[in-house]
Design a protein around this motif. Structure first.
Motif, PDB file in Angstrom:
ATOM      1  N   ASN A 142      -3.513   0.957  -3.990  1.00  0.00           N
ATOM      2  CA  ASN A 142      -2.578   0.146  -4.776  1.00  0.00           C
ATOM      3  C   ASN A 142      -3.274  -0.097  -6.112  1.00  0.00           C
ATOM      4  N   LEU A 143      -2.680   0.352  -7.204  1.00  0.00           N
ATOM      5  CA  LEU A 143      -3.388   0.339  -8.480  1.00  0.00           C
ATOM      6  C   LEU A 143      -3.790  -1.060  -8.949  1.00  0.00           C
ATOM      7  N   PRO A 144      -2.892  -2.060  -8.930  1.00  0.00           N
ATOM      8  CA  PRO A 144      -3.339  -3.397  -9.345  1.00  0.00           C
ATOM      9  C   PRO A 144      -4.459  -3.935  -8.450  1.00  0.00           C
ATOM     10  N   PHE A 145      -4.362  -3.713  -7.147  1.00  0.00           N
ATOM     11  CA  PHE A 145      -5.412  -4.146  -6.221  1.00  0.00           C
ATOM     12  C   PHE A 145      -6.712  -3.432  -6.534  1.00  0.00           C
ATOM     13  N   ASP A 146      -6.628  -2.135  -6.778  1.00  0.00           N
ATOM     14  CA  ASP A 146      -7.802  -1.344  -7.126  1.00  0.00           C
ATOM     15  C   ASP A 146      -8.495  -1.922  -8.364  1.00  0.00           C
ATOM     16  N   LEU A 147      -7.723  -2.246  -9.371  1.00  0.00           N
ATOM     17  CA  LEU A 147      -8.292  -2.823 -10.592  1.00  0.00           C
ATOM     18  C   LEU A 147      -8.889  -4.205 -10.335  1.00  0.00           C
ATOM     19  N   ALA A 148      -8.168  -5.025  -9.558  1.00  0.00           N
ATOM     20  CA  ALA A 148      -8.626  -6.390  -9.294  1.00  0.00           C
ATOM     21  C   ALA A 148      -9.924  -6.411  -8.510  1.00  0.00           C
ATOM     22  N   LYS A 149     -10.134  -5.434  -7.645  1.00  0.00           N
ATOM     23  CA  LYS A 149     -11.327  -5.430  -6.809  1.00  0.00           C
ATOM     24  C   LYS A 149     -12.473  -4.610  -7.405  1.00  0.00           C
ATOM     25  N   THR A 150     -12.181  -3.844  -8.434  1.00  0.00           N
ATOM     26  CA  THR A 150     -13.241  -3.128  -9.145  1.00  0.00           C
ATOM     27  C   THR A 150     -13.807  -3.983 -10.275  1.00  0.00           C
ATOM     28  N   ALA A 151     -12.979  -4.778 -10.904  1.00  0.00           N
ATOM     29  CA  ALA A 151     -13.396  -5.590 -12.050  1.00  0.00           C
ATOM     30  C   ALA A 151     -14.582  -6.500 -11.769  1.00  0.00           C
ATOM     31  N   PRO A 152     -14.681  -7.153 -10.598  1.00  0.00           N
ATOM     32  CA  PRO A 152     -15.830  -8.047 -10.379  1.00  0.00           C
ATOM     33  C   PRO A 152     -17.186  -7.347 -10.446  1.00  0.00           C
ATOM     34  N   HIS A 153     -17.235  -6.066 -10.152  1.00  0.00           N
ATOM     35  CA  HIS A 153     -18.501  -5.344 -10.294  1.00  0.00           C
ATOM     36  C   HIS A 153     -18.922  -5.311 -11.765  1.00  0.00           C
ATOM     37  N   ARG A 154     -17.964  -5.026 -12.623  1.00  0.00           N
ATOM     38  CA  ARG A 154     -18.273  -4.984 -14.055  1.00  0.00           C
ATOM     39  C   ARG A 154     -18.547  -6.379 -14.591  1.00  0.00           C
ATOM     40  N   MET A 155     -17.847  -7.389 -14.055  1.00  0.00           N
ATOM     41  CA  MET A 155     -18.127  -8.767 -14.462  1.00  0.00           C
ATOM     42  C   MET A 155     -19.570  -9.125 -14.140  1.00  0.00           C
ATOM     43  N   ALA A 156     -20.005  -8.784 -12.931  1.00  0.00           N
ATOM     44  CA  ALA A 156     -21.388  -9.090 -12.534  1.00  0.00           C
ATOM     45  C   ALA A 156     -22.373  -8.360 -13.425  1.00  0.00           C
ATOM     46  N   PHE A 157     -22.064  -7.119 -13.756  1.00  0.00           N
ATOM     47  CA  PHE A 157     -22.932  -6.330 -14.631  1.00  0.00           C
ATOM     48  C   PHE A 157     -23.045  -6.991 -16.004  1.00  0.00           C
ATOM     49  N   PHE A 179       0.827  -1.205   0.000  1.00  0.00           N
ATOM     50  CA  PHE A 179       0.000   0.000   0.000  1.00  0.00           C
ATOM     51  C   PHE A 179       0.865   1.260   0.000  1.00  0.00           C
ATOM     52  N   ASP A 180       0.248   2.332  -0.471  1.00  0.00           N
ATOM     53  CA  ASP A 180       0.866   3.666  -0.457  1.00  0.00           C
ATOM     54  C   ASP A 180       2.145   3.725  -1.271  1.00  0.00           C
ATOM     55  N   LYS A 181       2.168   2.963  -2.347  1.00  0.00           N
ATOM     56  CA  LYS A 181       3.267   3.042  -3.309  1.00  0.00           C
ATOM     57  C   LYS A 181       2.681   3.312  -4.685  1.00  0.00           C
ATOM     58  N   ARG A 182       3.365   4.148  -5.450  1.00  0.00           N
ATOM     59  CA  ARG A 182       2.913   4.444  -6.803  1.00  0.00           C
ATOM     60  C   ARG A 182       3.150   3.235  -7.700  1.00  0.00           C
ATOM     61  N   PHE A 242     -18.243   2.198  -2.740  1.00  0.00           N
ATOM     62  CA  PHE A 242     -17.061   2.318  -1.890  1.00  0.00           C
ATOM     63  C   PHE A 242     -15.789   2.382  -2.728  1.00  0.00           C
ATOM     64  N   ASN A 243     -15.750   1.615  -3.801  1.00  0.00           N
ATOM     65  CA  ASN A 243     -14.540   1.546  -4.612  1.00  0.00           C
ATOM     66  C   ASN A 243     -14.355   2.728  -5.549  1.00  0.00           C
ATOM     67  N   LYS A 244     -15.219   3.722  -5.441  1.00  0.00           N
ATOM     68  CA  LYS A 244     -14.938   5.001  -6.101  1.00  0.00           C
ATOM     69  C   LYS A 244     -13.784   5.705  -5.395  1.00  0.00           C
ATOM     70  N   THR A 245     -13.543   5.306  -4.142  1.00  0.00           N
ATOM     71  CA  THR A 245     -12.374   5.785  -3.407  1.00  0.00           C
ATOM     72  C   THR A 245     -11.181   4.925  -3.805  1.00  0.00           C
ATOM     73  N   GLY A 281       1.968  -7.086  -8.886  1.00  0.00           N
ATOM     74  CA  GLY A 281       0.757  -6.436  -9.380  1.00  0.00           C
ATOM     75  C   GLY A 281       0.068  -7.241 -10.464  1.00  0.00           C
ATOM     76  N   LEU A 282       0.857  -7.773 -11.389  1.00  0.00           N
ATOM     77  CA  LEU A 282       0.282  -8.580 -12.466  1.00  0.00           C
ATOM     78  C   LEU A 282      -0.303  -9.883 -11.926  1.00  0.00           C
ATOM     79  N   ARG A 283       0.325 -10.432 -10.892  1.00  0.00           N
ATOM     80  CA  ARG A 283      -0.212 -11.649 -10.284  1.00  0.00           C
ATOM     81  C   ARG A 283      -1.568 -11.377  -9.645  1.00  0.00           C
ATOM     82  N   MET A 284      -1.723 -10.220  -9.005  1.00  0.00           N
ATOM     83  CA  MET A 284      -3.013  -9.864  -8.421  1.00  0.00           C
ATOM     84  C   MET A 284      -4.092  -9.774  -9.493  1.00  0.00           C
ATOM     85  N   LEU A 285      -3.744  -9.221 -10.643  1.00  0.00           N
ATOM     86  CA  LEU A 285      -4.716  -9.132 -11.736  1.00  0.00           C
ATOM     87  C   LEU A 285      -5.086 -10.522 -12.243  1.00  0.00           C
ATOM     88  N   ARG A 286      -4.113 -11.403 -12.308  1.00  0.00           N
ATOM     89  CA  ARG A 286      -4.403 -12.776 -12.724  1.00  0.00           C
ATOM     90  C   ARG A 286      -5.351 -13.457 -11.738  1.00  0.00           C
TER      91      ARG A 286
END
Length: 310
Positions: A177-192, A118-121, A170-173, A130-135
């Motif tokens: 961590n960018l890869p984590f942010d992407l990994a945890k936002t994607a399931p919303h779009r998957m469900a949609f 966390f708290d790293k660019r 909540f995930n609008k905040t 990061g790529l592993r988290m996306l996988r």
């Protein structure tokens, strides 16, 4: 089955696949589906003879399956790496061969918390992590849906639950961590997207998140147990809103038993929200709504305490 038995076991005769059921929310969802009478295929990578990269050998899919059975369902453990399409296809073929149907798919695959910085660019994080988290958070979910949905849509009324961290609101905040942010936002779009694809088959897809989860790993992090978790509140005041994994388990079981669940198609919901809608509680009898607490109090500045949201 008597009317009383049907009420106690509303998912009797139903078959669920809980992908990522080794521990935490995944285990609890498998157990609560079993408690409602379902046959549950519990998958994961840590077994009594093999430990995944998460490195927690005491939590196994065999134990999850035993807990499902002890709760009143039928638990079946199947060692599976959901990043391997051949392994996932084999699981689905086994479900088809043994049960002949699939009514509920819970996509809870993750196992990436140990990769978080966390708290790293983005240029400072370990890109391989990061790529592993996306996988783990995206590819594994897509592979599982690709392999399992042909069986699920064979009968109308199937349910797909995408499990993530944080509601869409909540995930609008930014999650730090960018890869984590992407990994945890994607399931919303998957469900949609799945909601659109399942409509003509009478299916329902939605995303769900727990609140501040008292998972085994989180309890270890604070040096407490489920019995002593309140001792951690002094160190982390927001832990006062924490919930046991059972809450999201009961949320998914309630959704699966709801004949009118199509109203949630494409929605992003939380365990605390569902507790209020369906009337179930956590193991201590409370109804913690962590998402509302963080929205109103932590980010919104409302003068209130966690007790006001339990």
């Amino acid at each position: 089955m008597s009317t009383q038995d049907a009420a106690a076991r509303p998912l009797a005769g139903k078959v669920a696949l809980v992908a990522g059921a080794t521990r935490g929310a995944g285990r609890a969802m498998a157990v609560e589906l079993g408690r409602s009478g379902a046959t549950v295929y519990a998958t994961g990578r840590t077994t009594r003879t093999r430990v995944s990269e998460v490195g927690r050998p005491t939590e196994t899919i065999e134990e999850t399956a035993e807990l499902v059975t002890a709760a009143g369902g039928t638990g079946i453990a199947v060692a599976t790496d959901h990043l391997d399409p051949a392994q996932v296809k084999a699981v689905v073929e086994r479900v088809d061969r043994e049960a002949g149907r699939l009514d509920i798919l819970v996509n809870d695959v993750w196992g990436g918390d140990h990769l978080l910085e966390f708290d790293k660019r983005i240029w400072e994080v370990k890109i391989e992590d990061g790529l592993r988290m996306l996988r783990l958070g995206i590819d594994a979910h897509l592979i599982t849906s690709h392999c399992a949905l042909p069986l699920l849509i064979r009968d109308p009324g199937g349910l797909v639950v995408e499990v993530t961290d944080g509601t869409a609101e909540f995930n609008k905040t930014y999650r730090g961590n960018l890869p984590f942010d992407l990994a945890k936002t994607a399931p919303h779009r998957m469900a949609f997207g799945l909601a659109e694809e399942l409509k003509e088959y009478g299916g329902t897809a939605l995303s769900i998140t727990p609140g501040f989860l008292r998972s085994e790993e989180m309890l270890d992090h604070f040096g407490v147990t489920e019995a002593t978790w309140r001792d951690a509140v002094e160190r982390e005041p927001h832990f006062a809103i924490a919930e046991s994994p059972a809450l999201i388990g009961r949320a998914v079981a309630a959704l699966a038993a709801d004949a009118g669940r199509a109203r949630w198609n494409g929605a992003s919901v939380s365990s605390g929200q569902m507790a209020r809608v369906y009337g179930f509680t956590d193991t201590d009898g409370s109804q913690p709504d962590a998402m509302a607490y963080f929205r109103d109090v932590v980010f919104g500045g409302k003068a209130a305490t966690a007790a006001d949201y339990r």
